[in-house]
Design a protein around this motif. Structure first.
Motif, PDB file in Angstrom:
ATOM      1  N   MET A  85       8.024  35.938  19.578  1.00 42.36           N
ATOM      2  CA  MET A  85       8.628  35.774  20.903  1.00 42.36           C
ATOM      3  C   MET A  85       9.994  36.439  20.883  1.00 42.36           C
ATOM      4  O   MET A  85      10.523  36.778  19.833  1.00 42.36           O
ATOM      5  CB  MET A  85       8.773  34.283  21.247  1.00 42.36           C
ATOM      6  N   GLY A  86      10.587  36.601  22.061  1.00 38.82           N
ATOM      7  CA  GLY A  86      11.918  37.178  22.147  1.00 38.82           C
ATOM      8  C   GLY A  86      12.953  36.265  21.517  1.00 38.82           C
ATOM      9  O   GLY A  86      12.701  35.091  21.260  1.00 38.82           O
ATOM     10  N   GLU A  87      14.113  36.815  21.272  1.00 34.06           N
ATOM     11  CA  GLU A  87      15.184  36.028  20.674  1.00 34.06           C
ATOM     12  C   GLU A  87      16.357  35.963  21.638  1.00 34.06           C
ATOM     13  O   GLU A  87      16.500  36.808  22.519  1.00 34.06           O
ATOM     14  CB  GLU A  87      15.613  36.640  19.344  1.00 34.06           C
ATOM     15  N   SER A  88      17.183  34.935  21.481  1.00 34.79           N
ATOM     16  CA  SER A  88      18.368  34.806  22.326  1.00 34.79           C
ATOM     17  C   SER A  88      19.600  34.694  21.429  1.00 34.79           C
ATOM     18  O   SER A  88      19.570  34.039  20.393  1.00 34.79           O
ATOM     19  CB  SER A  88      18.254  33.581  23.242  1.00 34.79           C
ATOM     20  N   VAL A  89      20.668  35.354  21.847  1.00 38.56           N
ATOM     21  CA  VAL A  89      21.909  35.347  21.079  1.00 38.56           C
ATOM     22  C   VAL A  89      22.574  33.991  21.251  1.00 38.56           C
ATOM     23  O   VAL A  89      22.797  33.535  22.373  1.00 38.56           O
ATOM     24  CB  VAL A  89      22.846  36.475  21.549  1.00 38.56           C
ATOM     25  N   THR A  90      22.881  33.335  20.132  1.00 40.53           N
ATOM     26  CA  THR A  90      23.519  32.021  20.186  1.00 40.53           C
ATOM     27  C   THR A  90      24.990  32.082  19.802  1.00 40.53           C
ATOM     28  O   THR A  90      25.746  31.175  20.133  1.00 40.53           O
ATOM     29  CB  THR A  90      22.797  31.017  19.255  1.00 40.53           C
ATOM     30  N   GLU A  91      25.388  33.148  19.091  1.00 37.31           N
ATOM     31  CA  GLU A  91      26.785  33.251  18.671  1.00 37.31           C
ATOM     32  C   GLU A  91      27.128  34.711  18.386  1.00 37.31           C
ATOM     33  O   GLU A  91      26.340  35.424  17.784  1.00 37.31           O
ATOM     34  CB  GLU A  91      27.007  32.419  17.414  1.00 37.31           C
TER      35      GLU A  91
END
Length: 150
Positions: A85-91
């Protein structure tokens, strides 16, 4: 084939299938770029030479090409909840080392995103307008565009 053995084989197959599918469901954290070592950063003080900064922090991720001499060490953490799945930037963090004309450290700053605004964790303040703050903000916008959003 006995009934007990058949049942055991079905159970073993179900466990094997469940374990292999379960591996696809485990999320992960992805770390990219420079790993910020707080002890190394603490050794970089105003007046430190550029050569010593290279020895302490290593090669920067990018350097400024206009204005004053500045080096940027860029770090990013992204999370993927499910495999494939896609990834999301957390930091995202940018360690900035600013040099004077004699290539001695003038100051350092550690920028991050706090409530969507570029924030300096060292001085504990949000930069007001100015060329350097805008450049760091552009770095954050540029880094975020490489990672697909969910």
């Amino acid at each position: 084939m006995s009934h007990g053995r058949s049942r055991f084989l079905r159970l073993a197959a179900a466990i094997l299938l469940g374990a292999s599918v379960g591996g696809c469901l485990i999320g992960e954290d992805l770390h990219r770029g420079y790993v910020i070592d707080e002890q190394a950063v603490a050794r970089v003080k105003p007046g430190t030479s550029a050569e010593d900064v290279l020895k302490i922090l290593g090669t920067p991720s990018t350097v400024s090409t206009v204005g004053n001499k500045s080096w940027y060490y860029i770090s990013q953490t992204a999370t993927r909840r499910l495999q494939f799945m896609g990834e999301s930037v957390t930091e995202q963090k940018v360690l900035a080392v600013y040099f004077n004309q004699g290539l001695k450290v003038e100051r350092i700053a550690l920028y991050g995103l706090q409530d969507g605004v570029v924030f300096d964790f060292i001085s504990r303040k949000t930069e007001s307008g100015g060329q350097e703050a805008n450049f760091v903000a552009q770095l954050f916008r540029g880094l975020g565009s490489f990672v697909p959003k969910n």
